[in-house]
Design a protein around this motif. Structure first.
Motif, mmCIF file in Angstrom:
data_model
loop_
_atom_site.group_PDB
_atom_site.id
_atom_site.type_symbol
_atom_site.label_atom_id
_atom_site.label_comp_id
_atom_site.label_asym_id
_atom_site.label_seq_id
_atom_site.Cartn_x
_atom_site.Cartn_y
_atom_site.Cartn_z
ATOM 1 N N LYS A 58 29.968 49.836 58.351
ATOM 2 C CA LYS A 58 30.039 50.140 56.751
ATOM 3 C C LYS A 58 30.247 48.775 56.001
ATOM 4 O O LYS A 58 31.353 48.319 56.197
ATOM 5 N N ILE A 59 28.993 48.342 55.352
ATOM 6 C CA ILE A 59 29.290 47.068 54.610
ATOM 7 C C ILE A 59 29.681 47.121 53.412
ATOM 8 O O ILE A 59 29.227 47.986 52.423
ATOM 9 N N SER A 60 30.612 46.448 53.017
ATOM 10 C CA SER A 60 31.037 46.058 51.527
ATOM 11 C C SER A 60 31.751 44.792 51.301
ATOM 12 O O SER A 60 32.154 44.271 52.374
ATOM 13 N N VAL A 61 32.254 44.456 50.134
ATOM 14 C CA VAL A 61 33.109 43.224 49.785
ATOM 15 C C VAL A 61 34.156 43.455 50.565
ATOM 16 O O VAL A 61 34.842 42.466 51.245
ATOM 17 N N ALA A 62 34.800 44.462 50.345
ATOM 18 C CA ALA A 62 36.068 44.967 50.892
ATOM 19 C C ALA A 62 36.444 44.778 52.424
ATOM 20 O O ALA A 62 37.213 44.359 53.021
ATOM 21 N N ALA A 63 35.510 45.571 52.964
ATOM 22 C CA ALA A 63 35.239 45.595 54.399
ATOM 23 C C ALA A 63 35.153 43.959 55.012
ATOM 24 O O ALA A 63 35.711 44.005 55.874
ATOM 25 N N MET A 64 34.126 43.233 54.435
ATOM 26 C CA MET A 64 33.992 41.916 54.819
ATOM 27 C C MET A 64 35.554 41.282 54.773
ATOM 28 O O MET A 64 35.741 40.660 55.654
ATOM 29 N N ALA A 65 36.052 41.325 53.673
ATOM 30 C CA ALA A 65 37.214 40.629 53.426
ATOM 31 C C ALA A 65 38.182 41.156 54.468
ATOM 32 O O ALA A 65 39.189 40.397 55.114
ATOM 33 N N ASP A 66 38.356 42.380 54.702
ATOM 34 C CA ASP A 66 39.336 42.937 55.554
ATOM 35 C C ASP A 66 38.988 42.473 57.060
ATOM 36 O O ASP A 66 39.996 42.303 57.788
ATOM 37 N N HIS A 67 37.807 42.350 57.440
ATOM 38 C CA HIS A 67 37.290 41.964 58.579
ATOM 39 C C HIS A 67 37.859 40.513 58.770
ATOM 40 O O HIS A 67 38.445 40.214 60.110
ATOM 41 N N LYS A 91 32.487 34.794 46.771
ATOM 42 C CA LYS A 91 33.103 36.157 46.378
ATOM 43 C C LYS A 91 33.916 36.880 47.365
ATOM 44 O O LYS A 91 34.792 37.376 46.997
ATOM 45 N N ILE A 92 33.644 36.747 48.653
ATOM 46 C CA ILE A 92 34.287 37.462 49.804
ATOM 47 C C ILE A 92 35.627 36.782 49.842
ATOM 48 O O ILE A 92 36.523 37.417 49.910
ATOM 49 N N MET A 94 37.447 35.361 47.585
ATOM 50 C CA MET A 94 38.160 35.824 46.438
ATOM 51 C C MET A 94 38.880 37.236 46.771
ATOM 52 O O MET A 94 40.090 37.169 46.677
ATOM 53 N N GLU A 95 38.276 37.964 47.505
ATOM 54 C CA GLU A 95 38.814 39.322 47.780
ATOM 55 C C GLU A 95 39.499 39.027 49.159
ATOM 56 O O GLU A 95 40.861 39.664 49.116
ATOM 57 N N VAL A 96 39.215 38.029 50.051
ATOM 58 C CA VAL A 96 40.440 37.646 50.770
ATOM 59 C C VAL A 96 41.775 37.078 50.332
ATOM 60 O O VAL A 96 42.687 37.478 50.648
ATOM 61 N N ALA A 97 41.580 36.205 49.469
ATOM 62 C CA ALA A 97 42.740 35.684 48.808
ATOM 63 C C ALA A 97 43.471 36.972 48.019
ATOM 64 O O ALA A 97 44.815 36.853 48.166
ATOM 65 N N TYR A 98 43.033 37.720 47.359
ATOM 66 C CA TYR A 98 43.430 38.809 46.855
ATOM 67 C C TYR A 98 44.328 39.614 47.722
ATOM 68 O O TYR A 98 45.644 40.046 47.636
ATOM 69 N N ARG A 99 43.631 39.988 48.953
ATOM 70 C CA ARG A 99 44.159 40.876 49.866
ATOM 71 C C ARG A 99 45.201 39.996 50.848
ATOM 72 O O ARG A 99 46.045 40.671 51.603
ATOM 73 N N SER A 100 45.247 38.850 50.651
ATOM 74 C CA SER A 100 46.057 37.889 51.619
ATOM 75 C C SER A 100 47.516 38.288 51.513
ATOM 76 O O SER A 100 48.383 38.125 52.595
ATOM 77 N N ARG A 101 47.939 38.682 50.247
ATOM 78 C CA ARG A 101 49.337 39.156 49.913
ATOM 79 C C ARG A 101 49.884 40.152 51.088
ATOM 80 O O ARG A 101 51.216 40.242 51.103
ATOM 81 N N TYR A 102 49.169 40.919 51.497
ATOM 82 C CA TYR A 102 49.398 41.948 52.303
ATOM 83 C C TYR A 102 49.224 41.726 53.899
ATOM 84 O O TYR A 102 49.443 42.442 54.835
ATOM 85 N N ALA A 103 48.648 40.256 54.187
ATOM 86 C CA ALA A 103 48.337 39.953 55.646
ATOM 87 C C ALA A 103 49.616 39.230 56.177
ATOM 88 O O ALA A 103 50.276 38.699 55.730
#
Length: 253
Positions: A58-67, A91-92, A94-103
């Motif tokens: 299932k493809i999305s910007v969020a899924a790409m970043a989480d992967h 763009k991906i 940016m989402e990785v950087a945002y979610r990185s706080r939880y990584a």
């Protein structure tokens, strides 16, 4: 992906992770990494569905970043890394950087080169319909020609064309029809690491107007913006020496 096969040697050096443009692949960064020399440990990655890799179910910007986060959390042996993203990969990133706080493994700094805007990439409908003709070598060559200012020749031209032809069809269509229009501006605005934006006023794909109206206002306050001219959208292929110099300058090397 085997991280040891992908990463340049030098365990004591800062790690730069690279996310490529739409139609690109990890190997699209080859010439830039050669120019960066031995100052960094460089890790260019294929996004899912690109470079011959398997697509996401299932493809999305969020899924790409989480992967990408999950992959780096599992395989990277450093606690932090510098993330470089180009175009779609920007763009991906940016989402990785945002979610990185939880990584587990954190983004230390974000460098965006000609990124797709965090809001909407306003590609003309006629161009979208042309790009949906895929895989097609002639259309791939047209895409390269349309997106560059400096003509690519030899291996660089061949790479820019051939990486498009191996993109998973579902992933290809997702970005054109959905991905480029998916706004992540609410996340991009609150990225909590230093951000540098490197862009060309002559970029025919991500235009100066698009960057000024859609990208810069939706990045964190204090984002450092570096403008150039005479280069098109494929900065790392058109002038890798110049781009390497800008990255070194940002990182004070």
């Amino acid at each position: 992906m085997n991280i040891n096969d992908q990463m340049t040697p030098g365990p004591a050096k800062p790690v730069l992770v690279f996310l490529h443009y739409f139609g690109g692949a990890a190997k699209s960064w080859k010439w830039l990494i050669d120019e960066l020399g031995e100052a960094y440990q460089c890790l260019p990655l294929d996004l899912p569905g690109f470079g011959g890799t398997a697509p996401l179910p299932k493809i999305s910007v969020a899924a790409m970043a989480d992967h990408m986060i999950a992959y780096l959390d599992e395989h990277l042996d450093k606690d932090e890394y510098i993330l470089v993203g180009h175009s779609m990969g920007g763009k991906i990133a940016m989402e990785v950087a945002y979610r990185s706080r939880y990584a587990t493994k954190k983004v230390k700094r974000l460098i965006l080169t000609a990124p797709s805007p965090p809001t909407v990439e306003r590609m003309p409908e006629k161009e979208k319909q042309r790009m949906l003709i895929h895989p097609d070598r002639n259309e791939a060559a047209t895409t390269v020609q349309n997106g560059t200012v400096r003509e690519l020749t030899g291996e660089r031209s061949q790479t820019a064309i051939e990486t498009q032809l191996v993109v998973d069809e579902k992933t290809w269509r997702w970005w054109i029809i959905e991905g480029m229009d998916r706004s992540i501006a609410d996340h991009a605005k609150i990225i909590d690491v230093p951000v540098t934006l490197i862009v060309s006023s002559d970029d025919p794909a991500i235009t100066q107007q698009m960057t000024e109206q859609e990208t810069i206002p939706n990045l964190p306050e204090g984002t450092d913006v570096v403008w150039t001219s005479g280069i098109g959208h494929l900065l790392q292929l058109e002038d890798p020496a110049w781009l390497a110099g800008q990255i070194k300058s940002v990182l004070n090397v």
